[in-house]
Design an enzyme around this catalytic site. Sequence first.
Site, PDB file in Angstrom:
ATOM      1  N   GLY A  80       0.802  -1.211   0.000  1.00 31.25           N
ATOM      2  CA  GLY A  80       0.000   0.000   0.000  1.00 31.25           C
ATOM      3  C   GLY A  80       0.840   1.268   0.000  1.00 31.25           C
ATOM      4  N   SER A  81       1.899   1.279   0.761  1.00 29.85           N
ATOM      5  CA  SER A  81       2.728   2.482   0.837  1.00 29.85           C
ATOM      6  C   SER A  81       3.320   2.813  -0.529  1.00 29.85           C
ATOM      7  CB  SER A  81       3.857   2.290   1.851  1.00 29.85           C
ATOM      8  OG  SER A  81       3.325   2.042   3.130  1.00 29.85           O
ATOM      9  N   CYS A 336       5.610   6.362  19.143  1.00 30.05           N
ATOM     10  CA  CYS A 336       6.641   6.768  20.081  1.00 30.05           C
ATOM     11  C   CYS A 336       7.776   7.423  19.311  1.00 30.05           C
ATOM     12  CB  CYS A 336       7.136   5.545  20.843  1.00 30.05           C
ATOM     13  SG  CYS A 336       8.035   5.971  22.323  1.00 30.05           S
TER      14      CYS A 336
HETATM   15  C1  LIG Z   1      -1.815  -0.489   6.002  1.00 37.45           C
HETATM   16  C2  LIG Z   1      -2.168   0.744   5.257  1.00 37.45           C
HETATM   17  C3  LIG Z   1      -1.309   1.270   4.281  1.00 37.45           C
HETATM   18  C4  LIG Z   1       0.075   0.734   4.040  1.00 37.45           C
HETATM   19  O1  LIG Z   1       0.082  -0.497   3.411  1.00 37.45           O
HETATM   20  P1  LIG Z   1       1.425  -1.368   3.419  1.00 37.45           P
HETATM   21  O2  LIG Z   1       1.124  -2.510   2.539  1.00 37.45           O
HETATM   22  O3  LIG Z   1       1.628  -1.777   4.850  1.00 37.45           O
HETATM   23  O4  LIG Z   1       2.513  -0.499   2.920  1.00 37.45           O
HETATM   24  C5  LIG Z   1      -1.730   2.369   3.568  1.00 37.45           C
HETATM   25  N1  LIG Z   1      -2.930   2.930   3.792  1.00 37.45           N
HETATM   26  C6  LIG Z   1      -3.776   2.463   4.727  1.00 37.45           C
HETATM   27  C7  LIG Z   1      -5.090   3.121   4.931  1.00 37.45           C
HETATM   28  C8  LIG Z   1      -3.424   1.362   5.497  1.00 37.45           C
HETATM   29  O5  LIG Z   1      -4.260   0.915   6.432  1.00 37.45           O
END
Ligand SMILES: *Cc1c(COP(=O)(O)O)cnc(C)c1O
Length: 405
Positions: A80-81, A336
């Site tokens: 997602g990132s 933190c």
């Molecule tokens: C978990 C999350 C991400 C990041 O996804 P990753 O696969 O961990 O990089 C981005 N946006 C939202 C809303 C998330 O909950």
Amino acid sequence: MPVMKQSMTDRIIYLDHAATTALDPQVFEAMQPYFTQLPGNPSSIHQAGRAALQALDDARELVATVLGANRKELIFTSGGSEADNLAIKGVALAQQRLGKGNHIITSAIEHHAVLHAVEYLQQFGFEATVLPVSERGLVRPDDLRAALRPNTVLVSMMYANNEIGTIQPVAELGAICREHGVPFHTDAVQAAGSLTLDVNALNVDLLTLTAHKFYGPKGVGMLYARRGIPLSPQLNGGGQERQRRAGTENVPGIVGMAVALNMAEERRTQYAQHCTTLRDRLIDGVLRTIPDTHLNGDREQRLPNNANLSFDGIEGESLLLLLDQKGICASSGSACTSGSLEPSHVLLALGLSHDEALSSVRFSLGKEVTSEDIDRVLAALPRMIEQLRSVAPWYQERVAAMPIA
Ligand SMILES: *Cc1c(COP(=O)(O)O)cnc(C)c1O
């Protein structure tokens, strides 16, 4: 989750599905051949490569079907990132090159993958408008309308919030962007499995997903980018993903994501019903049995699996430790930094004070959670809160100052 078992009798109660989910055994099974038996590189022309390419094509087709998209509009990423970064930087930079402007609009409650990508671009001459949210955690469409400028090149607003579970009026926000001809991105990571991902019904041009939030593997995600939306690649190298994301494709991961997404879509109604029932049992139970507690985020426009609660007078982090001792996994939005607790930017955006934000805990449910699990949490919480409040001086003072009812 046997490895996390606390004792012979107590099962771990995992209520942190917004952070990650366990891989579904059926998904694992679908992935397995692509680790050992079929290890080809989809770019290779020999039969091992062709088998991998076939798996990739099938996975792409399956994901496209769930989204109502064309397979050519999908870009597989490492999660997602990365997909958020590609959407924000990729569109902003491509639009800038086309002379469209340098203004980006987002919201105060976005995931850091969006907010920090926007902040990064601000170092390079981009301007950003960060829309506030209501005290219930919802973006007001009129605010978006007012913020749009002739030089706006991108709007990014999440579909459902990862901390407080609020569901934004994405289709409405998307329609406003479309009226103005501005590309619209949504981070739909938390929505998958609970809400529709139909990119046309949602009026979105770009949409982020990551597999590990819907019982798929970690380290694989995707960006949907509508045909014709300018997108400049952020990883340069080989020509994979139609020149938009270099690097050998994560074949087992992509296969797993496709199977997991398809399963999540098929079970969506059933899953939402299951979680909503348990979520309401948890929220109502807490609010009824523990005084001075509040639900954060809109009660109705809310993900089926999210309960974010503030307990006056306590630190959420301390409660997490007590819960953990009882085998209950939850989370707080605080981070933190250099030894001191930073309250969640999302809770602050709702108008919560520093202390109120630090007193919050997020419970995020999932398919394997049972009503017995919720009852165990409800049975354990009151004493924990009482214990923490008994050593919280300001809470004691407040209680002492209260007129006797
Ligand atoms: C978990 C999350 C991400 C990041 O996804 P990753 O696969 O961990 O990089 C981005 N946006 C939202 C809303 C998330 O909950």
